[in-house]
Structures are given as C-alpha cells and as structure tokens.
Write a protein that holds these residues in place. Sequence first.
Motif, PDB file in Angstrom:
ATOM      1  N   ARG A  99       6.963   1.888  -7.271  1.00 38.05           N
ATOM      2  CA  ARG A  99       8.398   1.658  -7.327  1.00 38.05           C
ATOM      3  C   ARG A  99       8.766   0.163  -7.139  1.00 38.05           C
ATOM      4  NH1 ARG A  99      12.029   4.855  -7.279  1.00 38.05           N
ATOM      5  NH2 ARG A  99      10.859   6.601  -6.805  1.00 38.05           N
ATOM      6  N   ILE A 112      11.042  -2.565  -6.260  1.00 40.16           N
ATOM      7  CA  ILE A 112      12.333  -2.760  -5.334  1.00 40.16           C
ATOM      8  C   ILE A 112      13.299  -3.330  -6.165  1.00 40.16           C
ATOM      9  CG2 ILE A 112      13.156  -3.773  -3.389  1.00 40.16           C
ATOM     10  CD1 ILE A 112      11.209  -1.688  -2.630  1.00 40.16           C
ATOM     11  N   GLN A 115       8.841  11.635  -9.638  1.00 39.63           N
ATOM     12  CA  GLN A 115       9.454  11.654 -10.925  1.00 39.63           C
ATOM     13  C   GLN A 115       8.295  12.513 -12.077  1.00 39.63           C
ATOM     14  OE1 GLN A 115      10.283   7.695 -12.117  1.00 39.63           O
ATOM     15  NE2 GLN A 115      11.892   7.408 -10.706  1.00 39.63           N
ATOM     16  N   VAL A 154       0.727  -1.125   0.062  1.00 42.08           N
ATOM     17  CA  VAL A 154      -0.061   0.042  -0.024  1.00 42.08           C
ATOM     18  C   VAL A 154       0.957   1.203  -0.081  1.00 42.08           C
ATOM     19  CG1 VAL A 154      -0.525   0.157   2.517  1.00 42.08           C
ATOM     20  CG2 VAL A 154      -2.296   1.052   1.049  1.00 42.08           C
ATOM     21  N   GLU A 155       2.330   1.096   0.371  1.00 45.12           N
ATOM     22  CA  GLU A 155       3.062   2.213   0.423  1.00 45.12           C
ATOM     23  C   GLU A 155       3.701   2.459  -1.004  1.00 45.12           C
ATOM     24  OE1 GLU A 155       5.904   0.849   3.204  1.00 45.12           O
ATOM     25  OE2 GLU A 155       4.712   1.111   4.904  1.00 45.12           O
ATOM     26  N   VAL A 204      17.785  -2.045  -0.242  1.00 42.65           N
ATOM     27  CA  VAL A 204      17.386  -2.331  -1.443  1.00 42.65           C
ATOM     28  C   VAL A 204      16.435  -1.246  -1.857  1.00 42.65           C
ATOM     29  CG1 VAL A 204      17.618  -4.906  -1.045  1.00 42.65           C
ATOM     30  CG2 VAL A 204      15.422  -3.907  -0.567  1.00 42.65           C
ATOM     31  N   GLU A 205      16.074  -0.352  -0.996  1.00 44.15           N
ATOM     32  CA  GLU A 205      15.106   0.716  -1.658  1.00 44.15           C
ATOM     33  C   GLU A 205      15.776   1.949  -1.342  1.00 44.15           C
ATOM     34  OE1 GLU A 205      13.986   2.397  -2.938  1.00 44.15           O
ATOM     35  OE2 GLU A 205      11.785   2.949  -2.715  1.00 44.15           O
ATOM     36  N   PRO A 206      16.851   2.321  -1.975  1.00 45.92           N
ATOM     37  CA  PRO A 206      17.675   3.403  -1.482  1.00 45.92           C
ATOM     38  C   PRO A 206      16.917   4.811  -1.648  1.00 45.92           C
ATOM     39  CG  PRO A 206      18.322   2.584  -3.675  1.00 45.92           C
ATOM     40  CD  PRO A 206      17.367   1.565  -3.225  1.00 45.92           C
ATOM     41  N   VAL A 207      15.960   4.929  -2.676  1.00 44.61           N
ATOM     42  CA  VAL A 207      15.411   6.272  -3.086  1.00 44.61           C
ATOM     43  C   VAL A 207      14.695   6.806  -1.600  1.00 44.61           C
ATOM     44  CG1 VAL A 207      13.408   7.598  -4.023  1.00 44.61           C
ATOM     45  CG2 VAL A 207      15.062   5.742  -5.263  1.00 44.61           C
ATOM     46  N   GLY A 225      23.774   5.210  -1.170  1.00 40.59           N
ATOM     47  CA  GLY A 225      22.507   4.857  -1.991  1.00 40.59           C
ATOM     48  C   GLY A 225      22.767   4.298  -3.318  1.00 40.59           C
ATOM     49  N   SER A 256       1.210   4.702  -9.457  1.00 38.95           N
ATOM     50  CA  SER A 256       2.223   4.032  -9.947  1.00 38.95           C
ATOM     51  C   SER A 256       2.868   3.525  -8.734  1.00 38.95           C
ATOM     52  CB  SER A 256       3.228   5.124 -10.602  1.00 38.95           C
ATOM     53  OG  SER A 256       3.493   6.355  -9.730  1.00 38.95           O
ATOM     54  N   GLN A 279       1.662  13.871 -11.041  1.00 36.30           N
ATOM     55  CA  GLN A 279       1.544  13.477  -9.877  1.00 36.30           C
ATOM     56  C   GLN A 279       2.249  14.444  -8.713  1.00 36.30           C
ATOM     57  OE1 GLN A 279       2.196   9.276 -10.075  1.00 36.30           O
ATOM     58  NE2 GLN A 279       2.441   9.005  -7.764  1.00 36.30           N
ATOM     59  N   LEU A 289      13.798  11.721  -7.898  1.00 34.73           N
ATOM     60  CA  LEU A 289      14.012  10.223  -7.833  1.00 34.73           C
ATOM     61  C   LEU A 289      12.764   9.343  -7.472  1.00 34.73           C
ATOM     62  CD1 LEU A 289      17.475  10.076  -6.097  1.00 34.73           C
ATOM     63  CD2 LEU A 289      16.935  10.072  -8.642  1.00 34.73           C
ATOM     64  N   GLY A 337      17.259   0.486  -7.779  1.00 34.71           N
ATOM     65  CA  GLY A 337      18.469   1.283  -7.540  1.00 34.71           C
ATOM     66  C   GLY A 337      17.709   2.961  -7.436  1.00 34.71           C
ATOM     67  N   LEU A 338      18.717   3.695  -7.420  1.00 41.54           N
ATOM     68  CA  LEU A 338      18.611   5.132  -7.197  1.00 41.54           C
ATOM     69  C   LEU A 338      17.520   5.784  -8.328  1.00 41.54           C
ATOM     70  CD1 LEU A 338      21.178   7.107  -5.495  1.00 41.54           C
ATOM     71  CD2 LEU A 338      18.985   6.744  -4.631  1.00 41.54           C
ATOM     72  N   PHE A 339      17.953   5.010  -9.543  1.00 43.31           N
ATOM     73  CA  PHE A 339      17.460   6.154 -10.656  1.00 43.31           C
ATOM     74  C   PHE A 339      16.349   5.101 -11.673  1.00 43.31           C
ATOM     75  CE2 PHE A 339      22.043   7.219 -10.196  1.00 43.31           C
ATOM     76  CZ  PHE A 339      21.597   8.800  -9.688  1.00 43.31           C
ATOM     77  N   ALA A 340      15.858   4.108 -10.819  1.00 38.73           N
ATOM     78  CA  ALA A 340      14.789   3.214 -11.330  1.00 38.73           C
ATOM     79  C   ALA A 340      13.443   4.427 -11.652  1.00 38.73           C
ATOM     80  CB  ALA A 340      14.330   2.285 -10.689  1.00 38.73           C
ATOM     81  N   ARG A 341      12.695   4.182 -12.823  1.00 38.73           N
ATOM     82  CA  ARG A 341      11.650   4.653 -13.296  1.00 38.73           C
ATOM     83  C   ARG A 341      10.343   3.933 -12.441  1.00 38.73           C
ATOM     84  NH1 ARG A 341      13.365   8.931 -14.563  1.00 38.73           N
ATOM     85  NH2 ARG A 341      11.159   9.776 -15.161  1.00 38.73           N
ATOM     86  N   ARG A 342       9.475   4.880 -12.178  1.00 36.78           N
ATOM     87  CA  ARG A 342       8.343   4.417 -11.519  1.00 36.78           C
ATOM     88  C   ARG A 342       7.404   3.708 -12.610  1.00 36.78           C
ATOM     89  NH1 ARG A 342       6.946   6.977  -6.486  1.00 36.78           N
ATOM     90  NH2 ARG A 342       5.025   5.991  -6.276  1.00 36.78           N
TER      91      ARG A 342
END
Lengths: 311, 203
Positions: free
Chosen positions: A275, A277, B101, A130-131, B38-41, B31, A273, B105, B98, A280-285
């Motif tokens: 995320r 897991i 995005q 849910v987060e 595993v969830e650095p953002v 990060g 949308s 939204q 990050l 990494g830092l730059f993953a797109r949603r």
Amino acid sequence: MARRWTNKLTLADATPQAAFWNRRRIMAGLAGSGLAAALGSQAQAELAQAEQAGADQVLEPNTWEEVTSYCNFYEFGTGKGDPSEYAGRMTTDPWSVAIDGMVDKPGEYSFEQILGEMTLEERIYRFRCVEAWSMVVPWQGFELADLLTLAGVQEGAKYVAFETLYRPSEMPGTAYKVLDWPYREGLRLDEAMHPLTIMATGVFGQPLPNQNGAPLRLVVPWKYGFKSIKSVVRITLTDQEPPTSWNMANPREYGFYSNVNPDVSHPRWSQASERRIGGGLFARRQPTLMFNGYEAEVAALYEGMDLSEYF
Amino acid sequence: MAFANQLIRRLPVWAVYLLGALPAPWLFYLGLTGGLGVEPVKALEHKYGELALQLLILTLAISPLRRLLGLNLLKFRRAAGLLCFFYVLCHLLVWLVLDVQILGQILTDIAKRPYITIGMGAFVLMLPLALTSSNLAVRKLGRAWSRLHRLTYAAAVLGAAHYVMLSKGFQIEPLIYLGLVLFLLALRLAGSRWLRQAAGVGV
C-alpha cells in the motif's frame, strides 16, 4: 557549539538529476501535490526526456508530512505517530559514530568530521516496509562505501554491524522490552559497499528530523525498511554475521537478508503487494517489485542463493 | 450503587445503540478527511477492531459487575453484544474491501496466516449469536439459547489472541486485552463453582 549541516539543494535542483541517475521517470502529473510548482519548466522538459528514454517506473515522492509523521522507531513507541511525537527530545548534537572492528583507523568520528569528508548527493528511493506499506523518499546522503573506505576496511572483514543510539532518558519506548535494545542491524560487506547503499543525513533538502533517524541513518533501498537502521552510533567491521534485532526477536519471521521479495511471504502476511502511503482510504494496492525495483542493480549480489532460505 | 442503578434505569437502550454506533461513521469520516493520519486504512481497521474488543470485554463484564459490585447493566448487554458484532463486521469489511482488496490474497491470508484464521474463526462464532439475539429467538431456543451463547467466551479468547498474534515484538497493550478477557472468564468459572457450592449448602 558545533556547526550543523544544512542542505542548500532543493527538490527542484535534485529531482531531475536523481531521475536521470536512476533512469526512472517521474510523472509530469504532479499537479495539486505542490511539487508541480517546485519543478521548473526546464525540469519538466528533462522529465519528459527521461520518460522518452524508455524508463520503466514511476517515482513520485511522498510528501514531507507523510514521510515525517508515519514512522517506525520503536525506541519512541510502537505507534506510527509516536516517533514524531516523542523523538524531539533526542539530543543529536553533539553526535559521533564509533567505527571499530576490522578497520585501519578505528575511533570516534564526530558527525561534523564525517560530513567534512563526504560528498552529499540526492537519492530518490522507494522505501518498502516489511509491514507491506511503502513510500518514495528523496534522501540526501553519501555512499556508505565512502565512509568505510575512509576508515579503511581490513582484509578478511565480511560483514558490517550497526547500532542505534540507546539513551533511555530520551527514549520513552525503551521502558518496555519490545526489542532487545540497543537496536542492531547488519549487512554483508558487499551489500554495504554497493553504490545504492547510503548513509542519509537529510530528506527533502532538510536535515533529517529526529523521527527519521537524525542525524544519520542507513538506507538500503532493496531491503525491508527495518534494515535501514536509524540514528547510528556504531559501525563495526567483522568477519562474523552480526546479530540483528528483529532476527533475534523472531528468527522465523525476520531473516538476516530481508530483501524485498514478493515471492517470499512473511509468515503473518503476504509480501506480494503493498500500500503506497498517501493514497487515502480508497487507494488500490500495488504489486511489490523484486528487490523493491532494484533487481537490475543488486540481483548479482545473491546469485546462486536460494532466497526463500536466505530470506 | 443504588444511585448509579437508578441512572442506568433511566437511560433508554436505544440511546446506547445510537451512542455506541456513532463512532463508526465518525471514524470513517475522519479517515476520508485526513483525521486518521496518512495511512487511514490501517488506522480505521485497527480502531474498529479495538472498539469491538472493548465492547466484547464490556459484554463479558456485565454479569460479574452485577454479581460482585451490584451494578446492574443487564438491560444493555444485548446492545453491547450487537454493537460488538457491528464493529467486528466493520473491521472485517475494511480489511476485505479497503485493505487486502484482492480475493486470491484474502483466501490465502485466511488459510495461511494463523492470526487471520483465528480472527475469522471469532467472526464465524459470533454470527449465530448475532442472528439469535431477538426476543423471539430467546423464547424459541429456551435453554439451548444460553448454551449457544457461551460461544461468546470462545469468540472473546480468539479475538484477543488475534490481537496478540498480529503485534510485532513484545507489546503490552494486546496482552492487557487478553489478560482482561481471561480474568473475566476466570471470574465466571469461580462464580459458577461458588453458586454450585451455595446451592449444595442450601439443600
């Protein structure tokens, strides 16, 4: 000493079956993730076939580390790492589940007894919290319907209530009343009997780690993760909608149904949308799918219901 | 306390800026390399936000520490305030670039989610404070500068409330932050009343 179940299946055995069962493809491009080596060439061929069969989704399982180190299990603390740090002290052997209420054969069912009666299979499911984060998890388990049938569901039962173990001496997080312990969840009977609904006993071919809800937990892949209650000690058949922990804590934000739905926002964040897991830092949603991608399988359960009212 | 004050006098302000800013690139590096899990953002977003709150509390604590305990950190107050703004900015950037995005939204979140509205409010209140932190601005604005910088109090309450509101269930840690902020503001209120009374007696 009770005998513990260990799964002999490996991902290499199970993934293609699951992919076939789910009619979803797994991208062959797993190189570097460690899974490429695990998937044999025959499996690769089967995957390619599944791909050609017109499957519409990409399901690439998360890693063991991701699945077992990033958890919500508030009985052990509210931090994502708390469960993996503190859940080790939870005693899971011996374990029994009280099945009671409107059943023909109420009683304490030991974990071994349950395993003896059930057929375990692999299910690779999307898991959406849910987060607004998500994973793909290769579970092993059995259909909840089989267990309920074993206990004998009586005429007139409409709901199934679940309860998590509450043992303060082994659960440091329960020192604070973050929620009204024990943790409680519930399903409508038809949701509970749906073939997608399983009781999981393992991940990645290993027995469930404690932080993931050992020794057995519910998995309802089309609902937000908190519905998939962990370390279950009681299952009650009832004709009343049972109280559920998050709904009791905050009824405006957490409904009884809590189906994954990109069109119904949580009051404090959008659900449109998510995320994944592991990016990494730059993953797109990624866009969130209706019923977490299981719309074809479960939409009929909610026909005629206003899902923004029954959220 | 005299000894502590002597040590403090010897510590140059630039060193405080440097030490205070270092965690930002360090956490970002962690990060990138898996050090934040595993969830650095989300982890990075929370760490920056937490540091900002801690620096905000430090900024508010400096004057009562001097008044009540005689510990003089006054020469670091601007550094603490600016570092706090720096971490708020980092926190906001991680959220914008990050985390969420998607512009649509982002705007919906600011408008519709009260804890985000409040967080943005705190940021907006801090902007003029950061912009008027130079000696020149202090001189030019005179008494208006002190009045303007009372916005810190509002920003602190909003910032702490932002943390309380985003937490799930009943959690202790955010309430401790809010409690500290309210305690420090109460001390100020009590202090100014005491000062007025003392001044009254003096007359």
